[in-house]
Scaffold this motif. Structure first.
Motif, PDB file in Angstrom:
ATOM      1  N   ALA A   1       1.055  -1.229  -0.030  1.00 31.54           N
ATOM      2  CA  ALA A   1      -0.487  -0.282   0.074  1.00 31.54           C
ATOM      3  C   ALA A   1       0.979   1.222  -0.004  1.00 31.54           C
ATOM      4  O   ALA A   1       0.264   2.083  -0.549  1.00 31.54           O
ATOM      5  CB  ALA A   1      -1.273   0.097   1.072  1.00 31.54           C
ATOM      6  N   HIS A   2       2.072   0.914   0.789  1.00 27.93           N
ATOM      7  CA  HIS A   2       3.032   2.671   0.806  1.00 27.93           C
ATOM      8  C   HIS A   2       3.842   2.198  -0.692  1.00 27.93           C
ATOM      9  O   HIS A   2       5.488   2.543  -0.864  1.00 27.93           O
ATOM     10  CB  HIS A   2       3.222   2.487   1.667  1.00 27.93           C
ATOM     11  CG  HIS A   2       2.107   2.841   3.187  1.00 27.93           C
ATOM     12  ND1 HIS A   2       2.152   4.256   2.803  1.00 27.93           N
ATOM     13  CD2 HIS A   2       1.542   1.749   3.736  1.00 27.93           C
ATOM     14  CE1 HIS A   2       1.012   3.925   3.570  1.00 27.93           C
ATOM     15  NE2 HIS A   2       0.884   3.532   4.548  1.00 27.93           N
ATOM     16  N   ARG A   3       3.872   1.681  -1.365  1.00 32.73           N
ATOM     17  CA  ARG A   3       5.161   1.247  -2.639  1.00 32.73           C
ATOM     18  C   ARG A   3       5.460   1.911  -3.291  1.00 32.73           C
ATOM     19  O   ARG A   3       6.466   2.102  -4.090  1.00 32.73           O
ATOM     20  CB  ARG A   3       4.297  -0.085  -3.638  1.00 32.73           C
ATOM     21  CG  ARG A   3       3.346  -0.078  -4.585  1.00 32.73           C
ATOM     22  CD  ARG A   3       2.827  -1.002  -5.110  1.00 32.73           C
ATOM     23  NE  ARG A   3       1.515  -0.025  -6.030  1.00 32.73           N
ATOM     24  CZ  ARG A   3       0.417  -0.423  -4.977  1.00 32.73           C
ATOM     25  NH1 ARG A   3       0.405  -0.039  -3.962  1.00 32.73           N
ATOM     26  NH2 ARG A   3      -0.657  -0.234  -6.329  1.00 32.73           N
ATOM     27  N   ASN A   4       4.985   3.286  -3.657  1.00 31.32           N
ATOM     28  CA  ASN A   4       5.483   4.175  -4.275  1.00 31.32           C
ATOM     29  C   ASN A   4       6.122   5.308  -3.406  1.00 31.32           C
ATOM     30  O   ASN A   4       7.043   6.005  -4.839  1.00 31.32           O
ATOM     31  CB  ASN A   4       4.095   5.524  -5.069  1.00 31.32           C
ATOM     32  CG  ASN A   4       2.986   4.871  -5.669  1.00 31.32           C
ATOM     33  OD1 ASN A   4       3.471   3.844  -6.250  1.00 31.32           O
ATOM     34  ND2 ASN A   4       1.893   4.166  -5.004  1.00 31.32           N
ATOM     35  N   LEU A   5       6.723   4.809  -2.646  1.00 27.78           N
ATOM     36  CA  LEU A   5       8.022   5.880  -2.114  1.00 27.78           C
ATOM     37  C   LEU A   5       9.162   5.185  -3.431  1.00 27.78           C
ATOM     38  O   LEU A   5       8.844   4.125  -2.876  1.00 27.78           O
ATOM     39  CB  LEU A   5       7.830   5.887  -0.913  1.00 27.78           C
ATOM     40  CG  LEU A   5       9.319   6.256  -0.325  1.00 27.78           C
ATOM     41  CD1 LEU A   5       8.598   8.221  -0.337  1.00 27.78           C
ATOM     42  CD2 LEU A   5       9.217   6.493   1.164  1.00 27.78           C
ATOM     43  N   PRO A   6       9.967   6.230  -3.781  1.00 28.08           N
ATOM     44  CA  PRO A   6      11.357   5.088  -4.254  1.00 28.08           C
ATOM     45  C   PRO A   6      12.389   4.505  -2.904  1.00 28.08           C
ATOM     46  O   PRO A   6      12.506   5.342  -1.946  1.00 28.08           O
ATOM     47  CB  PRO A   6      11.646   6.130  -5.325  1.00 28.08           C
ATOM     48  CG  PRO A   6      10.712   7.610  -5.449  1.00 28.08           C
ATOM     49  CD  PRO A   6       9.610   7.262  -3.942  1.00 28.08           C
ATOM     50  N   TYR A   7      12.925   3.510  -3.036  1.00 29.43           N
ATOM     51  CA  TYR A   7      13.687   3.203  -2.845  1.00 29.43           C
ATOM     52  C   TYR A   7      15.305   3.860  -2.485  1.00 29.43           C
ATOM     53  O   TYR A   7      15.142   4.108  -1.537  1.00 29.43           O
ATOM     54  CB  TYR A   7      13.880   1.361  -3.281  1.00 29.43           C
ATOM     55  CG  TYR A   7      14.907   1.215  -2.380  1.00 29.43           C
ATOM     56  CD1 TYR A   7      14.287   0.600  -1.101  1.00 29.43           C
ATOM     57  CD2 TYR A   7      16.212   0.780  -2.890  1.00 29.43           C
ATOM     58  CE1 TYR A   7      15.773  -0.275  -0.023  1.00 29.43           C
ATOM     59  CE2 TYR A   7      17.258   0.130  -1.591  1.00 29.43           C
ATOM     60  CZ  TYR A   7      16.882  -0.187  -0.207  1.00 29.43           C
ATOM     61  OH  TYR A   7      17.887  -0.664  -0.148  1.00 29.43           O
ATOM     62  N   GLU A   8      15.356   4.880  -3.006  1.00 27.05           N
ATOM     63  CA  GLU A   8      16.084   5.340  -3.054  1.00 27.05           C
ATOM     64  C   GLU A   8      15.723   6.692  -2.091  1.00 27.05           C
ATOM     65  O   GLU A   8      16.642   7.331  -1.188  1.00 27.05           O
ATOM     66  CB  GLU A   8      16.712   6.235  -4.203  1.00 27.05           C
ATOM     67  CG  GLU A   8      17.410   5.144  -5.277  1.00 27.05           C
ATOM     68  CD  GLU A   8      18.491   5.855  -6.516  1.00 27.05           C
ATOM     69  OE1 GLU A   8      18.028   6.983  -5.897  1.00 27.05           O
ATOM     70  OE2 GLU A   8      18.960   5.695  -7.038  1.00 27.05           O
ATOM     71  N   SER A   9      14.197   7.012  -2.148  1.00 26.22           N
ATOM     72  CA  SER A   9      14.086   8.590  -1.263  1.00 26.22           C
ATOM     73  C   SER A   9      13.722   7.574   0.712  1.00 26.22           C
ATOM     74  O   SER A   9      14.108   8.231   1.428  1.00 26.22           O
ATOM     75  CB  SER A   9      12.597   8.669  -2.045  1.00 26.22           C
ATOM     76  OG  SER A   9      12.463   9.502  -2.779  1.00 26.22           O
ATOM     77  N   MET A  10      13.666   6.382   0.354  1.00 27.76           N
ATOM     78  CA  MET A  10      13.308   5.335   1.709  1.00 27.76           C
ATOM     79  C   MET A  10      15.103   5.662   2.468  1.00 27.76           C
ATOM     80  O   MET A  10      14.956   5.653   3.306  1.00 27.76           O
ATOM     81  CB  MET A  10      12.492   4.059   1.119  1.00 27.76           C
ATOM     82  CG  MET A  10      12.844   3.088   2.688  1.00 27.76           C
ATOM     83  SD  MET A  10      12.093   1.477   2.585  1.00 27.76           S
ATOM     84  CE  MET A  10      10.762   1.848   0.860  1.00 27.76           C
ATOM     85  N   ILE A  11      15.797   5.096   1.751  1.00 30.77           N
ATOM     86  CA  ILE A  11      17.094   4.695   2.548  1.00 30.77           C
ATOM     87  C   ILE A  11      17.710   6.416   2.500  1.00 30.77           C
ATOM     88  O   ILE A  11      17.827   6.814   3.880  1.00 30.77           O
ATOM     89  CB  ILE A  11      18.656   4.541   0.589  1.00 30.77           C
ATOM     90  CG1 ILE A  11      17.743   3.250   0.592  1.00 30.77           C
ATOM     91  CG2 ILE A  11      19.309   4.456   1.602  1.00 30.77           C
ATOM     92  CD1 ILE A  11      17.866   2.226   1.691  1.00 30.77           C
ATOM     93  N   GLU A  12      17.410   7.470   2.358  1.00 29.01           N
ATOM     94  CA  GLU A  12      17.710   8.745   2.103  1.00 29.01           C
ATOM     95  C   GLU A  12      17.348   9.396   3.204  1.00 29.01           C
ATOM     96  O   GLU A  12      17.545   9.611   4.351  1.00 29.01           O
ATOM     97  CB  GLU A  12      17.428  10.071   0.891  1.00 29.01           C
ATOM     98  CG  GLU A  12      18.366   9.517   0.192  1.00 29.01           C
ATOM     99  CD  GLU A  12      17.956  10.738  -1.589  1.00 29.01           C
ATOM    100  OE1 GLU A  12      17.178  11.332  -0.962  1.00 29.01           O
ATOM    101  OE2 GLU A  12      18.482  10.422  -2.480  1.00 29.01           O
TER     102      GLU A  12
END
Length: 455
Positions: free
Chosen positions: A342-353
């Motif tokens: 349901a929260h898949r649209n946050l880019p992985y790079e943004s998650m890491i940052e």
């Protein structure tokens, strides 16, 4: 996860009160037809290629065998018509004067191809050699074609692509496009009204205003207290190049048990597999583990038939303490995946940052194994008068840049004929072949035990 089950998953999310992106459409055509920003998926692949210019980790090779009366030159011409339809197949990637990467869409682009006669064994050798040549994203077409006439009625096609244009749905889409273009001959079908670069521009603008809820979820779920990595990585050759990889091909003896386990708990085989894999990772005494997986963000109607990379990573955080049994772990895995999806649209790079940052040239900070289910039923292009079979080529590099262990799961057949094959690609600086084979053997045993409720 299995791509063709995403619609079913959206229904489950809605019934559980979890927000899933609605398929509302409305992506506009970009203002500049010649250039566009990169999508988040493109940027991830581009940044890695910049860090490792000689890398082939993002090279994907498929060896497709056509048996029957097929014309390899007609296949090549059909691919040219597909390239004309899809801008993403005639796009190059550049660093702007402002330090921001962008994509340039060419009006036309030659796709490299070669034709020769060879034995099947020699064709495979040459295809693997071609897979070892890195793409120059500034100048090269993102795909290459190598045709081998191996007999009077057999042609092998090595399709080499860069991951910057490819996700888990692309092969099925490209196969359908090739079928139509091959049968249509010189006729060119209309181009999609919305192209991948339009989606990239829309995604950047749309994400700015809608990412906060996703960001809050991942910060809460994977904050400072996240569990340590759990894979036994001490068996590898520490002197090996960080991209150097080996592969273990393993057919689960418990294939049928996995499908029965999934049916018992009313979940997909993917969820049952992830729960069992988590249990294997937790055998060193960990109370929780994290596992990465890849999902698609083809949420808008315009994206469903587009060739391109719409992949993103999400992370599952799962409880695996000694007292955790299948009755609890499988439902917990389903709930964890549903919430993450349901929260898949946050880019992985943004998650890491958001969670502290990480250099693109380092192994993932949030997980050390990544599990991907390959869509079942992908048969490859079905051409008139021919049968088709295909196989993945191993590029001797980690399949997902710098992930120590990637598991790609192929579910084949139905019912009593179901078999599940695992292609485990491991970093040689982290593992040896025997260690990975032992992990997969433990997975097999864990599935068998689970169906008999032994854990």
């Amino acid at each position: 996860m299995i791509v063709d089950r995403q619609a079913l998953l959206r229904q489950r999310l809605a019934s559980a009160g979890l927000a899933a992106a609605a398929k509302t459409g409305g992506i506009p055509v970009r203002g500049n037809p010649e250039t566009a920003c990169l999508s988040f998926s493109q940027q991830h692949a581009w940044r890695y290629q910049q860090a490792y210019p000689d890398s082939v980790s993002n090279n994907l090779g498929l060896l497709i065998t056509f048996t029957g009366r097929v014309d390899e030159h007609a296949i090549a011409e059909a691919v040219d018509r597909i390239v004309e339809r899809h801008e993403i197949l005639r796009t190059t990637y550049h660093l702007g004067a402002d330090g921001i990467p962008f994509q340039r869409i060419r009006k036309s682009m030659h796709v490299p191809r070669s034709f020769e006669h060879a034995s099947a064994e020699r064709a495979t050798e040459l295809a693997k050699a071609a897979l070892q040549i890195p793409f120059d994203l500034e100048t090269d077409a993102p795909l290459k074609l190598l045709f081998f006439r191996t007999g009077p009625e057999e042609v092998m096609l090595a399709l080499i692509v860069n991951h910057i244009i490819w996700d888990g749905a692309t092969f099925a889409l490209l196969s359908k496009e090739l079928e139509k273009a091959y049968e249509a001959g010189a006729a060119v079908s209309s181009k999609p009204a919305i192209q991948y670069a339009d989606v990239a521009e829309w995604q950047r603008n749309h994400q700015t205003g809608t990412g906060s809820a996703d960001m809050d979820y991942w910060k809460q779920r994977l904050g400072a207290s996240r569990p340590a990595k759990t894979l036994p990585v001490e068996s590898g050759n520490k002197a090996a190049h960080p991209e150097a990889a080996g592969r273990v091909d393993y057919r689960l003896t418990a294939s049928l048990e996995l499908t029965r386990l999934a049916s018992r708990h009313r979940v997909t085989p993917f969820i049952a597999f992830m729960a069992c894999w988590a249990k294997v990772l937790g055998r060193n005494g960990a109370e929780e583990v994290t596992i990465g997986t890849t999902v698609l963000t083809r949420d808008q109607p315009e994206t469903e038939q587009l060739i391109g990379n719409f992949a993103n990573h999400i992370v599952l955080r799962l409880p695996v303490g000694k007292a955790q049994r299948a009755e609890a772990l499988i439902p917990a895995t389903a709930m964890e995946f549903d919430a993450g999806f349901a929260h898949r649209n946050l880019p992985y790079e943004s998650m890491i940052e958001a969670l502290g940052g990480q250099d693109v040239a380092e192994p993932p900070a949030l997980f050390d194994s990544l599990v991907v289910f390959i869509p079942s039923g992908t048969e490859g292009p079905r051409l008139p008068g021919a049968t088709t079979r295909w196989q993945r080529l191993h590029n001797e590099a980690v399949q997902f840049p710098l992930v120590p262990l990637g598991l790609e799961i192929f579910v084949r057949g139905r019912g009593a004929e179901t078999v599940i094959d695992v292609e485990a690609t491991y970093a040689r600086n982290a593992f040896d072949h025997a260690t990975v084979a032992e992990l997969l053997s433990r997975l097999d045993g864990t599935i068998h035990d689970a169906i008999h409720e032994a854990w």
